[in-house]
Each structure stands twice: as structure tokens, then as C-alpha cells.
Scaffold this motif. Structure first.
Motif, mmCIF file in Angstrom:
data_model
loop_
_atom_site.group_PDB
_atom_site.id
_atom_site.type_symbol
_atom_site.label_atom_id
_atom_site.label_comp_id
_atom_site.label_asym_id
_atom_site.label_seq_id
_atom_site.Cartn_x
_atom_site.Cartn_y
_atom_site.Cartn_z
ATOM 1 N N ARG A 33 17.935 -106.163 78.682
ATOM 2 C CA ARG A 33 16.641 -105.535 78.820
ATOM 3 C C ARG A 33 15.884 -104.996 77.643
ATOM 4 N N VAL A 34 16.514 -104.115 77.097
ATOM 5 C CA VAL A 34 16.161 -103.590 75.909
ATOM 6 C C VAL A 34 15.681 -104.536 74.816
ATOM 7 N N TYR A 35 16.536 -105.496 74.622
ATOM 8 C CA TYR A 35 16.303 -106.416 73.598
ATOM 9 C C TYR A 35 15.019 -107.389 74.118
ATOM 10 N N ARG A 36 15.102 -107.907 75.422
ATOM 11 C CA ARG A 36 14.084 -108.870 75.766
ATOM 12 C C ARG A 36 12.667 -107.791 75.685
ATOM 13 N N GLU A 37 12.686 -106.620 76.180
ATOM 14 C CA GLU A 37 11.354 -105.871 76.111
ATOM 15 C C GLU A 37 10.831 -105.589 74.812
ATOM 16 N N THR A 38 11.688 -105.354 73.892
ATOM 17 C CA THR A 38 11.325 -105.057 72.509
ATOM 18 C C THR A 38 10.747 -106.256 71.915
ATOM 19 N N VAL A 39 11.540 -107.515 72.218
ATOM 20 C CA VAL A 39 10.890 -108.907 71.664
ATOM 21 C C VAL A 39 9.526 -108.951 72.164
ATOM 22 N N LEU A 40 9.340 -108.811 73.624
ATOM 23 C CA LEU A 40 8.043 -108.885 74.268
ATOM 24 C C LEU A 40 6.914 -108.146 73.652
ATOM 25 N N LEU A 45 1.892 -107.857 69.526
ATOM 26 C CA LEU A 45 1.088 -107.472 68.425
ATOM 27 C C LEU A 45 0.659 -108.148 67.637
ATOM 28 N N LYS A 46 -0.536 -107.940 66.994
ATOM 29 C CA LYS A 46 -1.059 -108.769 66.071
ATOM 30 C C LYS A 46 -0.509 -108.732 64.921
ATOM 31 N N ASP A 47 -0.593 -109.621 63.744
ATOM 32 C CA ASP A 47 -0.015 -109.803 62.682
ATOM 33 C C ASP A 47 -0.410 -108.543 61.936
ATOM 34 N N ARG A 48 -1.507 -108.126 61.871
ATOM 35 C CA ARG A 48 -1.940 -106.897 61.122
ATOM 36 C C ARG A 48 -1.127 -105.749 61.540
ATOM 37 N N ASP A 49 -1.078 -105.441 62.828
ATOM 38 C CA ASP A 49 -0.181 -104.313 63.487
ATOM 39 C C ASP A 49 1.342 -104.566 62.923
ATOM 40 N N LEU A 50 1.765 -105.560 62.897
ATOM 41 C CA LEU A 50 3.206 -105.865 62.461
ATOM 42 C C LEU A 50 3.335 -105.549 61.117
ATOM 43 N N SER A 59 11.027 -111.598 61.542
ATOM 44 C CA SER A 59 12.144 -110.304 61.792
ATOM 45 C C SER A 59 11.877 -109.622 63.140
ATOM 46 N N ILE A 60 11.246 -110.318 64.070
ATOM 47 C CA ILE A 60 11.062 -109.645 65.511
ATOM 48 C C ILE A 60 12.448 -109.648 66.123
ATOM 49 N N ARG A 61 13.033 -110.716 66.289
ATOM 50 C CA ARG A 61 14.334 -110.844 66.943
ATOM 51 C C ARG A 61 15.293 -110.036 66.376
ATOM 52 N N ALA A 62 15.367 -109.868 64.916
ATOM 53 C CA ALA A 62 16.529 -109.271 64.388
ATOM 54 C C ALA A 62 16.142 -107.618 64.488
ATOM 55 N N VAL A 63 15.046 -107.363 64.555
ATOM 56 C CA VAL A 63 14.500 -105.814 64.927
ATOM 57 C C VAL A 63 14.974 -105.565 66.635
#
Length: 71
Positions: A33-40, A45-50, A59-63
Motif C-alpha cells: 500500500r505504501v508503494y502503491r500510494e507513493t507511485v500514485l 505531480l507535474k514534471d516541474r514539481d518532480l 525514477s518514480i517506481r524506484a523511489v
């Protein structure tokens, strides 16, 4: 020839065995659940925020994996 079977001598299933199994399953579900919520959340987020966070879309899935499983 007589054959005797003593069922009472068999060791009963330990309640901690099943308790540990359920605890392990609950822990896996919580980590997923932590993984899924973090990915979502990061995906929303917009590219600028990332970029401000020093992340890219790739790198979203790795993070998220690191956040959930610590690896």
C-alpha cells in the motif's frame, strides 16, 4: 496383530505459527500500500514539481520501492 494409534500424542499446531503467518501477510499488504500510494502521488505531480524534487518520471517506481521496502 493389534495396532494402536495415539492421536493425542501429536503436537498441536502452534497458534504463534498462524499468528506469524497473518502478521507477515499484513506486513506485506501494508508495504505494498505504501508503494502503491507513493507511485500514485508522485505520478500526479507535474514534471516541474518532480524536477524540483530531483526526480524524473522514470525514477518514480524506484523511489516508491525504496520508500516501501527500504532497498
Amino acid at each position: 496383530m493389534a495396532y494402536a494409534n495415539d492421536i493425542d500424542s501429536a503436537a498441536p499446531a502452534s497458534p504463534t505459527l498462524f499468528g506469524g503467518l497473518f502478521k507477515s501477510i499484513a506486513e506485506r499488504v501494508a508495504r505494498y500500500r505504501v508503494y502503491r500510494e507513493t507511485v500514485l502521488e508522485l505520478s500526479d505531480l507535474k514534471d516541474r514539481d518532480l524536477a524540483d524534487l530531483g526526480l524524473s518520471r522514470a525514477s518514480i517506481r524506484a523511489v516508491a520501492y525504496e520508500a516501501a521496502y527500504g532497498n
